[in-house]
Design an enzyme around this catalytic site. Structure first.
Site, PDB file in Angstrom:
ATOM      1  N   THR A  14      23.480  35.012  48.191  1.00  0.00           N
ATOM      2  CA  THR A  14      22.820  35.738  47.101  1.00  0.00           C
ATOM      3  C   THR A  14      22.591  34.864  45.872  1.00  0.00           C
ATOM      4  O   THR A  14      21.569  34.970  45.201  1.00  0.00           O
ATOM      5  CB  THR A  14      23.695  36.954  46.682  1.00  0.00           C
ATOM      6  OG1 THR A  14      23.753  37.842  47.783  1.00  0.00           O
ATOM      7  CG2 THR A  14      23.129  37.679  45.486  1.00  0.00           C
ATOM      8  N   CYS A 288      46.618  47.252  58.104  1.00  0.00           N
ATOM      9  CA  CYS A 288      46.923  47.429  56.677  1.00  0.00           C
ATOM     10  C   CYS A 288      46.533  46.166  55.923  1.00  0.00           C
ATOM     11  O   CYS A 288      46.864  45.059  56.351  1.00  0.00           O
ATOM     12  CB  CYS A 288      48.420  47.634  56.454  1.00  0.00           C
ATOM     13  SG  CYS A 288      49.053  49.114  57.203  1.00  0.00           S
TER      14      CYS A 288
HETATM   15  N1  ASP Z   1      24.275  38.694  52.163  1.00  0.00           N
HETATM   16  C1  ASP Z   1      24.703  37.732  51.165  1.00  0.00           C
HETATM   17  C2  ASP Z   1      25.329  36.555  51.870  1.00  0.00           C
HETATM   18  O1  ASP Z   1      26.455  36.633  52.269  1.00  0.00           O
HETATM   19  C3  ASP Z   1      25.651  38.374  50.207  1.00  0.00           C
HETATM   20  C4  ASP Z   1      26.124  37.468  49.091  1.00  0.00           C
HETATM   21  O2  ASP Z   1      25.970  36.271  49.057  1.00  0.00           O
HETATM   22  O3  ASP Z   1      26.744  38.036  48.148  1.00  0.00           O
HETATM   23  O4  ASP Z   1      24.691  35.550  52.049  1.00  0.00           O
END
Ligand code: ASP
Length: 349
Positions: A14, A288
């Site tokens: 992301t 858990c």
């Molecule tokens: N889908 C993204 C990834 O893992 C989520 C992220 O980077 O926060 O590449």
């Protein structure tokens, strides 16, 4: 003035994503090239804070195809390991920019494959892309730089695979993704945080691993023929018996109840025994989040112990998975090493 050489490897996630249709915030996020990310973080430029004021020399590398980390597999781990291995001598620290979804798996995998690691390898990413006005990318990346270039900032060098995220520093193989929406995306449920990065940076020295004196090397193989089974009331043990006949299957991670307990019915225990007889390795970890497997506590756990199931103690699912894949991949003495503490990934009572 102390200086440092850092290698930053961008794999995707992301942090460096933009919308598929530029300007359309309803279109899905897809990974963008390194330039996109670098442009949004002036502190990384040659006349930016880290290089001009602190003397940190950066080298940037990127996967040819940057990816959402949900696409990761051991070939991507091998690509990271090759980069680290080829550049190990020339740098003081390494930063891996990675998607959050599987970051804890990659951190765990690297922690086992990097033998006698003597330098920091810091994974980071973000919950909001770097272009977003409220992004967490800049502080996460900046924090990771402080940990990877520890001597420049008068901090102890942590020779471990780490996750640095939202002002927390965690041992990689103790971490788990705990939230897909909070900035605090990772936790270390069964081991103390190694540090906190607030206005001042505090490292908890007593928890960090000793720097090894033996030479560094990489053992990069991972076996993918393993399966994770989560038990639930009503689980049909016949599924396990059928699995026992799968010749390719090498290992089973059993996510049991509480302190490592499972049904004690004959049909269930026979299925476990059959898996063992067919040469499969079985590792018991708890469902858990803060579980510790003790197969001597209850009769329902003791049955598994008697069949030869190995205790995963307080390992996270991510650490257990990567460890089993790595041990099977490198033909190590699996049953002996799986339950032992190799890289600080589990506690011994
Ligand atoms: N889908 C993204 C990834 O893992 C989520 C992220 O980077 O926060 O590449």
């Amino acid at each position: 003035m102390p200086s440092a050489k850092l290698l930053i490897l961008y794999t995707g996630g992301t942090i460096g994503m933009g919308h598929e249709i530029p300007g359309d915030s309803n279109s899905p996020l897809i990974p963008q090239g390194w330039e996109f990310l670098q442009k949004a973080m002036p502190a990384l430029s040659l006349d930016g804070f880290f290089t001009k004021e602190k003397g940190i020399e950066f080298t940037y590398k990127s996967f040819d195809h940057v990816i959402d980390s949900s696409e990761f597999n051991p070939n991507h781990w091998a690509e990271i390991l090759e980069t680290l291995s080829k550049n190990y001598i020339s740098y003081d620290g390494f930063i891996i920019i990675h998607g959050t979804d599987t970051m804890a798996y990659t951190a765990s995998a690297l922690s086992f494959a990097l033998q006698k690691l003597g330098k920091p390898v810091v994974l980071t990413g973000s919950q909001l892309p770097i272009f977003h006005p409220r992004t967490d990318a800049i502080s996460n990346l900046s924090n990771a730089i402080h940990i990877a270039a520890a001597n420049v900032f008068n901090l102890p060098v942590i020779a471990e695979v780490l996750i640095c995220f939202n002002d927390k520093l965690l041992r990689g193989n103790r971490s788990t993704k705990s939230s897909s929406k909070d900035f605090s995306g990772f936790e270390s449920p069964s081991f103390p945080e190694l540090g906190s990065l607030e206005q001042s940076i505090q490292i908890r020295d007593k928890y960090i691993l000793n720097i090894p004196t033996e030479p560094f090397c990489v053992l990069p193989n991972f076996e993918t023929n393993i399966i994770i089974i989560t038990l639930f009331p009503g689980f049909n043990p016949e599924i396990l018996s059928r699995l026992a006949n799968d010749k390719q299957l090498k290992g089973v991670i059993l996510r049991t109840f509480g302190s490592g307990n499972a049904p004690s019915s004959e049909i269930f225990i026979n299925a476990i025994q059959l898996l063992m007889d067919k040469g499969k390795t079985i590792l018991n970890i708890s469902q858990c989040q803060e579980g510790f497997v003790n197969m001597k506590a209850y009769k329902t756990g003791n049955n598994l112990y008697k069949c030869g199931v190995i205790s995963g103690a307080d390992m996270t699912l991510e650490a257990a998975t990567a460890k089993m894949m790595w041990l099977l991949g490198n033909e190590k003495n699996i049953s002996l090493l799986l339950g032992e503490n190799l890289r600080g990934e589990l506690s011994t009572i």
